[in-house]
Design a protein around this motif. Structure first.
Motif, mmCIF file in Angstrom:
data_model
loop_
_atom_site.group_PDB
_atom_site.id
_atom_site.type_symbol
_atom_site.label_atom_id
_atom_site.label_comp_id
_atom_site.label_asym_id
_atom_site.label_seq_id
_atom_site.Cartn_x
_atom_site.Cartn_y
_atom_site.Cartn_z
ATOM 1 N N VAL A 80 96.873 91.157 42.795
ATOM 2 C CA VAL A 80 98.156 91.819 43.023
ATOM 3 C C VAL A 80 98.993 91.740 41.753
ATOM 4 O O VAL A 80 98.873 90.808 40.983
ATOM 5 N N PHE A 99 102.964 91.556 40.415
ATOM 6 C CA PHE A 99 104.232 91.122 41.000
ATOM 7 C C PHE A 99 105.335 91.268 39.963
ATOM 8 O O PHE A 99 105.224 90.738 38.868
ATOM 9 N N PHE A 146 109.166 90.313 39.379
ATOM 10 C CA PHE A 146 110.192 89.439 39.943
ATOM 11 C C PHE A 146 111.583 90.010 39.697
ATOM 12 O O PHE A 146 111.770 90.871 38.840
ATOM 13 N N PHE A 189 99.024 89.662 27.722
ATOM 14 C CA PHE A 189 98.661 88.519 28.560
ATOM 15 C C PHE A 189 97.917 88.979 29.810
ATOM 16 O O PHE A 189 96.833 88.476 30.131
ATOM 17 N N GLY A 190 98.511 89.937 30.522
ATOM 18 C CA GLY A 190 97.878 90.435 31.738
ATOM 19 C C GLY A 190 96.678 91.326 31.422
ATOM 20 O O GLY A 190 95.664 91.298 32.110
ATOM 21 N N ARG A 250 104.299 95.129 31.796
ATOM 22 C CA ARG A 250 103.328 94.037 31.732
ATOM 23 C C ARG A 250 102.484 93.983 33.002
ATOM 24 O O ARG A 250 101.284 93.714 32.959
ATOM 25 N N THR A 251 103.131 94.273 34.130
ATOM 26 C CA THR A 251 102.401 94.265 35.399
ATOM 27 C C THR A 251 101.570 95.538 35.558
ATOM 28 O O THR A 251 100.429 95.489 36.014
ATOM 29 N N THR A 302 97.969 95.949 34.044
ATOM 30 C CA THR A 302 96.838 95.260 34.677
ATOM 31 C C THR A 302 96.211 96.119 35.764
ATOM 32 O O THR A 302 95.151 95.775 36.278
ATOM 33 N N ARG A 335 108.546 79.451 37.792
ATOM 34 C CA ARG A 335 108.459 80.889 37.589
ATOM 35 C C ARG A 335 107.434 81.328 36.535
ATOM 36 O O ARG A 335 106.592 82.188 36.824
ATOM 37 N N VAL A 390 104.355 83.832 37.310
ATOM 38 C CA VAL A 390 104.122 85.090 36.599
ATOM 39 C C VAL A 390 102.699 85.113 36.056
ATOM 40 O O VAL A 390 101.963 86.081 36.229
ATOM 41 N N ALA A 391 102.302 84.001 35.432
ATOM 42 C CA ALA A 391 100.955 83.924 34.860
ATOM 43 C C ALA A 391 99.905 84.109 35.946
ATOM 44 O O ALA A 391 98.907 84.807 35.743
ATOM 45 N N THR A 403 100.183 85.780 38.771
ATOM 46 C CA THR A 403 100.102 87.173 39.211
ATOM 47 C C THR A 403 99.499 88.063 38.129
ATOM 48 O O THR A 403 99.106 89.184 38.398
ATOM 49 N N LEU A 404 99.433 87.559 36.897
ATOM 50 C CA LEU A 404 98.786 88.328 35.824
ATOM 51 C C LEU A 404 97.326 87.898 35.671
ATOM 52 O O LEU A 404 96.667 88.269 34.704
ATOM 53 N N GLY A 405 96.837 87.100 36.618
ATOM 54 C CA GLY A 405 95.417 86.793 36.660
ATOM 55 C C GLY A 405 95.008 85.492 36.002
ATOM 56 O O GLY A 405 93.819 85.270 35.774
#
Lengths: 356, 227
Positions: A78, A80, A82, A99-100, A145-146, A149, B121, B125-126, B128-130
């Motif tokens: 998923v 996300f 925020f 990163f993602g 960023r989200t 992915t 947090r 975040v990390a 949810t980024l896998g």
């Protein structure tokens, strides 16, 4: 994925969230409720960010969690976003986005990414550090960023709440457009009705930790049994198609169930679909088609239901084809016109009151 | 050269002891601090109090118990002896073990504060980024707590550099093996060799000051001593 089966309860000190439902995984589903209604808790549970969630979550018969199993967040696929942008402070914008990207199983293609970064105006920011960005820029980066992915399910927790009005109006159209283009199902949490009116296809109404209504947005906004239709700023949402542009008067002609509507707007692409928001207080009712009126938009409708609000007002739910309009008039007028369900009447909408 | 061979050796032993201890402390202290920062265990405070003990305990008390523990009949020395290891009391290895104990709070506390102030947090975040939990720790928690690591390293090093009481109790004063600079200074003063005491003390003063300068310079945005 087509639906997510959520049957959970989360216990907090003075609050219990109890949800047992299927959430459609197509288009944009908004979870709407006042603060403290449990919408963020529900979203975080779906993401696997709350580990004391009781019950089960399944996506197309794949168990994300039940009494014995718990699939970690990083394995749920998923995305996300925020409320706070929460960029990694030690990485610049490009590395935040990477990163993602580096961890995603099936990320966006480089070409798609370039397009999106252009569209969001992130290209010039790539080498900056997070603290060098404004709040709006940070949130745009967090959304990008989200998105890169390419998640199976995109979850957004009030992504505009921490932003100023200017920044909101920057990002909102982008989100609308992105959600339309991407085939990713979206669950969007907000307590701002206007955002939902612009973005959502489906709506889950949450109150004190329980679902009080769920369905298509046009139904949820106009159902006289639900609180939304009785709010001060009650409105209906209708989908129309662009058919014409009147150069002379600067009016766009839209079609709704074979009926024409005029709105003041710059030219729009012919054949494109436009969502209109019309406040209930901007629609009045006439029994016959008026001949000498300044109101351009007069639509034949059928009264579906009506419900008194307070001592002096009545809300009317009006059907026109597949669409639903909401009108608010005085109880006195409703009595004088002797309005009742099943009546065919005319809805008059001031052109200037319609926001595109 | 005012410093004689024995003084130079004492300086060398001191630096070696401080370096090895700091390295060990960072390796052992990081997971401990991470656990302390994240755990909601009710009795966590017992562990925290134990770690903080060296801050207030007289070094001679700590040294006395460590001496007993490291001795051939003590719990640590006994095990090492049983496994065929060398005797620990009055050896350099014993000093390292002692240093790790008495400098523990100076490393664990800044790290724990650093990890706590990150909040959940960035890790969420990390995730949810896998990023897996281990990946989150190495790619997010450690780099974001960089200033805490510098603080912890410097404080651990500096504190080991200046220790006197514990070293005297468990290491004795064996030149070339367990005689550290602070004890050598004491010896010089005892025998009225003030010039040599000056030289050695000056070395330590300069070293400590330069170290702190480097840290403040490299890390301007943060303060070295965390509450």
């Amino acid at each position: 994925m087509t639906s997510i089966r959520v049957d959970i309860s989360v216990q907090r000190d003075d609050f219990t969230l109890e949800v047992n439902t299927d959430i459609a995984l197509s288009g944009v589903t908004a979870i709407f409720g006042s603060s403290g209604s449990g919408k963020t808790t529900l979203l975080r549970s779906i993401a696997g960010l709350i580990n004391n969630t009781q019950g089960s979550i399944r996506v197309n018969n794949v168990v994300w969690q039940n009494e014995t199993e718990f699939l970690s967040t990083h394995r749920r696929g998923v995305g996300f976003v925020f409320q706070q942008p929460s960029l990694f402070e030690h990485l610049n914008v490009k590395k935040n986005i990477d990163f993602g990207l580096h961890r995603a199983k099936a990320p966006m293609s480089p070409k798609q990414i370039q397009l999106m970064l252009d569209l969001m105006g992130i290209q010039p920011l790539l080498n900056r550090m997070p603290w060098q960005l404004s709040g709006g820029e940070q949130q745009r980066v967090a959304i990008a960023r989200t998105l890169v992915t390419n998640p199976n399910l995109l979850l957004l927790d009030e992504p505009l709440a921490a932003l100023g009005d200017d920044q909101k109006s920057d990002i909102l159209p982008f989100l609308t457009q992105t959600f339309k283009q991407l085939s990713i199902p979206v669950v969007y949490v907000s307590h701002v009705k206007d955002e939902i009116a612009k973005l959502a296809d489906h709506l889950v109404l949450l109150e004190s930790g329980k679902i009080i209504g769920q369905g298509e947005i046009k139904e949820m906004f106009t159902s006289l049994d639900l609180p939304l239709a009785h709010a001060l700023d009650a409105e209906s949402v209708i989908e129309t198609e662009v058919t014409d542009y009147d150069e002379n008067f600067g009016l766009v002609r839209l079609t709704l169930a074979g009926i024409s509507l005029h709105v003041a707007s710059p030219p729009l692409t012919l054949g494109s679909h436009v969502r209109l928001q019309i406040f209930a207080r901007d629609i009045s009712i006439a029994l016959e088609k008026p001949n000498n009126s300044s109101i351009l938009n007069v639509i034949p409708v059928i009264i579906d239901s009506l419900k008194q609000q307070g001592k002096s007002q009545v809300n009317l739910r009006l059907l026109v084809g597949n669409s639903v309009l909401l009108s608010r008039i005085t109880r006195k007028s409703a009595l004088q016109l002797n309005l009742k369900p099943g009546d065919s009447v005319y809805a008059q909408i001031k052109t200037a009151a319609i926001c595109v | 050269m005012i410093l004689d061979q024995q003084d130079l050796t004492a300086l060398w032993v001191t630096l070696k002891l401080a370096s090895i201890s700091t390295l060990l402390l960072l390796v052992l202290g990081t997971p401990l601090a991470w656990w302390l920062a994240r755990s909601r265990w009710r009795f966590k405070l017992v562990i925290e109090a134990l770690i903080a003990l060296p801050l207030i305990l007289p070094p001679s008390v700590l040294g006395f118990y460590l001496l007993l523990a490291l001795g051939p009949n003590g719990p640590i020395g006994g095990v090492v002896d049983f496994l065929g290891g060398p005797p620990l009391a009055f050896s350099f290895s014993g000093l390292v073990i002692g240093s790790v104990f008495y400098s523990l709070p100076f490393v664990v506390q800044p790290l724990q504060n650093g990890f706590s102030s990150l909040g959940r947090r960035p890790l969420e975040v990390a995730a949810t980024l896998g990023a897996s939990p281990l990946d989150q720790f190495f790619s997010v928690a450690i780099p974001m707590a960089k200033s805490s690591f510098i603080t912890a390293g410097v404080l651990g090093f500096a504190h080991t550099l200046g220790e006197f009481g514990v070293v005297l109790m468990i290491g004795g004063n064996i030149p070339g093996s367990t005689q550290v600079a602070s004890i050598a200074i004491y010896d010089h003063v005892e025998t009225l060799e003030y010039a040599q005491a000056h030289a050695l003390a000056g070395c330590l003063l300069l070293l400590s000051f330069v170290m702190l300068l480097l840290v403040y310079g490299a890390n301007r945005r943060y303060s070295v001593v965390t509450p």
